[in-house]
Design a protein around this motif. Structure first.
Motif, PDB file in Angstrom:
ATOM      1  N   ASP A   1       0.827  -1.208   0.000  1.00 43.16           N
ATOM      2  CA  ASP A   1       0.000   0.000   0.000  1.00 43.16           C
ATOM      3  C   ASP A   1       0.862   1.259   0.000  1.00 43.16           C
ATOM      4  N   LYS A   2       1.931   1.247   0.822  1.00 37.08           N
ATOM      5  CA  LYS A   2       2.799   2.417   0.870  1.00 37.08           C
ATOM      6  C   LYS A   2       3.550   2.605  -0.451  1.00 37.08           C
ATOM      7  N   ALA A   3       3.905   1.487  -1.077  1.00 38.02           N
ATOM      8  CA  ALA A   3       4.583   1.575  -2.377  1.00 38.02           C
ATOM      9  C   ALA A   3       3.661   2.187  -3.423  1.00 38.02           C
ATOM     10  N   ILE A   4       2.378   1.819  -3.376  1.00 36.35           N
ATOM     11  CA  ILE A   4       1.405   2.388  -4.315  1.00 36.35           C
ATOM     12  C   ILE A   4       1.252   3.885  -4.082  1.00 36.35           C
ATOM     13  N   ILE A   5       1.157   4.271  -2.793  1.00 36.66           N
ATOM     14  CA  ILE A   5       1.027   5.704  -2.467  1.00 36.66           C
ATOM     15  C   ILE A   5       2.244   6.485  -2.960  1.00 36.66           C
ATOM     16  N   LEU A   6       3.429   5.959  -2.660  1.00 39.20           N
ATOM     17  CA  LEU A   6       4.666   6.642  -3.054  1.00 39.20           C
ATOM     18  C   LEU A   6       4.774   6.733  -4.576  1.00 39.20           C
ATOM     19  N   ALA A   7       4.441   5.619  -5.261  1.00 33.39           N
ATOM     20  CA  ALA A   7       4.509   5.610  -6.725  1.00 33.39           C
ATOM     21  C   ALA A   7       3.516   6.611  -7.313  1.00 33.39           C
ATOM     22  N   SER A   8       2.308   6.688  -6.739  1.00 33.04           N
ATOM     23  CA  SER A   8       1.286   7.623  -7.235  1.00 33.04           C
ATOM     24  C   SER A   8       1.740   9.064  -7.063  1.00 33.04           C
ATOM     25  N   VAL A   9       2.295   9.371  -5.886  1.00 34.08           N
ATOM     26  CA  VAL A   9       2.778  10.726  -5.629  1.00 34.08           C
ATOM     27  C   VAL A   9       3.890  11.101  -6.599  1.00 34.08           C
ATOM     28  N   MET A  10       4.817  10.161  -6.804  1.00 31.27           N
ATOM     29  CA  MET A  10       5.939  10.430  -7.705  1.00 31.27           C
ATOM     30  C   MET A  10       5.453  10.624  -9.140  1.00 31.27           C
ATOM     31  N   LEU A  11       4.473   9.813  -9.546  1.00 32.02           N
ATOM     32  CA  LEU A  11       3.950   9.931 -10.906  1.00 32.02           C
ATOM     33  C   LEU A  11       3.248  11.275 -11.107  1.00 32.02           C
ATOM     34  N   ILE A  12       2.496  11.714 -10.089  1.00 29.35           N
ATOM     35  CA  ILE A  12       1.822  13.018 -10.192  1.00 29.35           C
ATOM     36  C   ILE A  12       2.847  14.148 -10.292  1.00 29.35           C
ATOM     37  N   LEU A  13       3.902  14.046  -9.494  1.00 37.14           N
ATOM     38  CA  LEU A  13       4.960  15.056  -9.554  1.00 37.14           C
ATOM     39  C   LEU A  13       5.626  15.084 -10.926  1.00 37.14           C
ATOM     40  N   PHE A  14       5.970  13.888 -11.417  1.00 42.88           N
ATOM     41  CA  PHE A  14       6.616  13.814 -12.737  1.00 42.88           C
ATOM     42  C   PHE A  14       5.677  14.287 -13.849  1.00 42.88           C
ATOM     43  N   LEU A  15       4.368  14.040 -13.678  1.00 41.40           N
ATOM     44  CA  LEU A  15       3.412  14.508 -14.684  1.00 41.40           C
ATOM     45  C   LEU A  15       3.401  16.029 -14.757  1.00 41.40           C
ATOM     46  N   VAL A  16       3.325  16.682 -13.598  1.00 37.17           N
ATOM     47  CA  VAL A  16       3.320  18.152 -13.560  1.00 37.17           C
ATOM     48  C   VAL A  16       4.617  18.710 -14.157  1.00 37.17           C
ATOM     49  N   LEU A  17       5.744  18.132 -13.744  1.00 35.74           N
ATOM     50  CA  LEU A  17       7.043  18.609 -14.243  1.00 35.74           C
ATOM     51  C   LEU A  17       7.197  18.362 -15.744  1.00 35.74           C
ATOM     52  N   SER A  18       6.728  17.192 -16.207  1.00 36.46           N
ATOM     53  CA  SER A  18       6.878  16.856 -17.621  1.00 36.46           C
ATOM     54  C   SER A  18       6.003  17.737 -18.507  1.00 36.46           C
ATOM     55  N   LEU A  19       4.773  18.030 -18.051  1.00 33.99           N
ATOM     56  CA  LEU A  19       3.905  18.916 -18.834  1.00 33.99           C
ATOM     57  C   LEU A  19       4.486  20.326 -18.903  1.00 33.99           C
ATOM     58  N   ALA A  20       5.020  20.790 -17.779  1.00 36.86           N
ATOM     59  CA  ALA A  20       5.658  22.114 -17.769  1.00 36.86           C
ATOM     60  C   ALA A  20       6.856  22.133 -18.715  1.00 36.86           C
ATOM     61  N   ASP A  21       7.669  21.080 -18.652  1.00 35.18           N
ATOM     62  CA  ASP A  21       8.847  20.997 -19.527  1.00 35.18           C
ATOM     63  C   ASP A  21       8.436  20.900 -20.988  1.00 35.18           C
TER      64      ASP A  21
END
Length: 353
Positions: free
Chosen positions: A185-205
């Motif tokens: 469960d914690k791995a899913i939470i961490l992966a989801s948070v990281m993916l959301i962060l990378f999504l925001v950064l990638s769209l900005a880039d």
């Protein structure tokens, strides 16, 4: 003159196409990394059970050698089997990640195939130019961007990890299965948070890269004028334009054939469609003409719309030679055409001539 040299105009479609041919496209590494990471995480979760089954099988295989004498053949068998099982576990994920990389590029700039970047260029290995690029302002800005992005992601990830670590004293009292589920469960939470962060950064880039790309391709007014002159004088472009104009003219001409009063033919090599409106025209008008295949097409349309076809080879040739489409017939052919029209009107019981 100075204003003409300022790159204030948006790039033309030809400028963009030429850049694509050279492999110069707006490519965001962050966006490609995000799509690849997303597919990798999805593949890991989707194939988790598959990987577990392979690991269990590999574990049982190792246990089957318990108590056996270790020989060269045993080691070879262990190595081959272990390698094959690892490949079976890794290969599906690797294939999906590779497909993800291709899709990420396709989403950004579509399909492109060019060998231009592969052509050796001695300027690219110039050490002086390489050092100047390495310590340029652009590289410095890129380095600062990377440091900021990595720091931001690291801080967020560290915050969540710290929160999870604080729960460990309580988790240690869980059963082994509950601990595994907690970890999942914690791995899913961490992966989801990281993916959301990378999504925001990638769209900005992605937006920044596309903005910078089209900014770099901007043209001066003089460049646009020169490009237009070049395209206008290009024989291939001219030929293509002439071909398109001919096709449009033929299409328009064929649309007028059903309005003809008569089609005069050779009978096979020439066909000329004539129309006469007594109220509007001072003389009969040629609304379509053609030879060979085009003549056959004119006759085919005429037959379909029940237009009378008259075979008169000398008149057909003269009309084709002397008249252009939408022109009235010359005075010297009035009598010959009048006789044909009179015959047509009489046979079809028309009385407007």
């Amino acid at each position: 003159m100075a204003d003409d040299q300022e790159k204030t105009e948006e790039p033309t479609s030809k400028k963009i196409e030429d850049a694509r041919k050279e492999g110069n496209v707006p490519r965001s590494q962050d966006f490609s990394g995000f799509v690849t990471l997303l597919i990798a995480v999805a593949a890991l979760f989707a194939l988790f059970r598959y990987v577990v089954v392979r690991i269990e099988g590999l574990y049982r295989y190792f246990l089957s050698f318990a108590g056996d004498e270790i020989t060269k053949s045993t080691i070879l068998s262990l190595g081959i089997h272990t390698l094959s099982q690892l490949l079976l576990m890794v290969l599906p994920i690797a294939v999906l990640v590779a497909i993800g990389g291709i899709l990420a590029s396709f989403f950004q700039f579509g399909f492109i195939f060019t060998t231009k970047p592969l052509i050796p260029d001695l300027k690219k290995i110039d050490p002086i130019k390489g050092l100047s690029n390495l310590f340029s302002v652009k590289k410095m800005i890129e380095s600062i961007k990377v440091v900021l992005k990595v720091s931001f992601v690291f801080l967020i990830a560290f915050y969540f990890l710290l929160t999870f670590i604080k729960q460990l004293p309580h988790v240690m009292y869980y059963s082994i299965f509950d601990q595994i589920f907690w970890l999942r469960d914690k791995a899913i939470i961490l992966a989801s948070v990281m993916l959301i962060l990378f999504l925001v950064l990638s769209l900005a880039d992605l937006l920044i890269v596309r903005y910078q790309y089209f900014k770099d391709l901007k043209m001066s007014k003089q460049e646009i004028k020169d490009e237009f002159k070049q395209m206008e004088g290009d024989p291939v472009i001219k030929s293509r334009i002439r071909k398109l104009q001919m096709e449009l003219a033929q299409k328009r001409m064929m649309q007028e054939v059903p309005n003809a009063d008569v089609i005069i033919t050779n009978p096979t090599h020439y066909a000329v469609a004539i129309k006469y409106d007594k109220q509007r025209d001072k003389a009969p008008v040629v609304i379509a003409k053609g030879t060979d295949k085009l003549a056959l097409k004119i006759k085919e349309i005429g037959l379909k719309h029940m237009i009378q076809i008259v075979e008169n080879p000398p008149l057909a040739r003269e009309l084709y030679k002397l008249c252009e489409v939408d022109e009235t017939i010359p005075e010297k052919l009035y009598k010959a055409v009048a006789e044909v029209l009179a015959f047509v009107y009489k046979s079809s019981k028309k009385h407007n001539f």
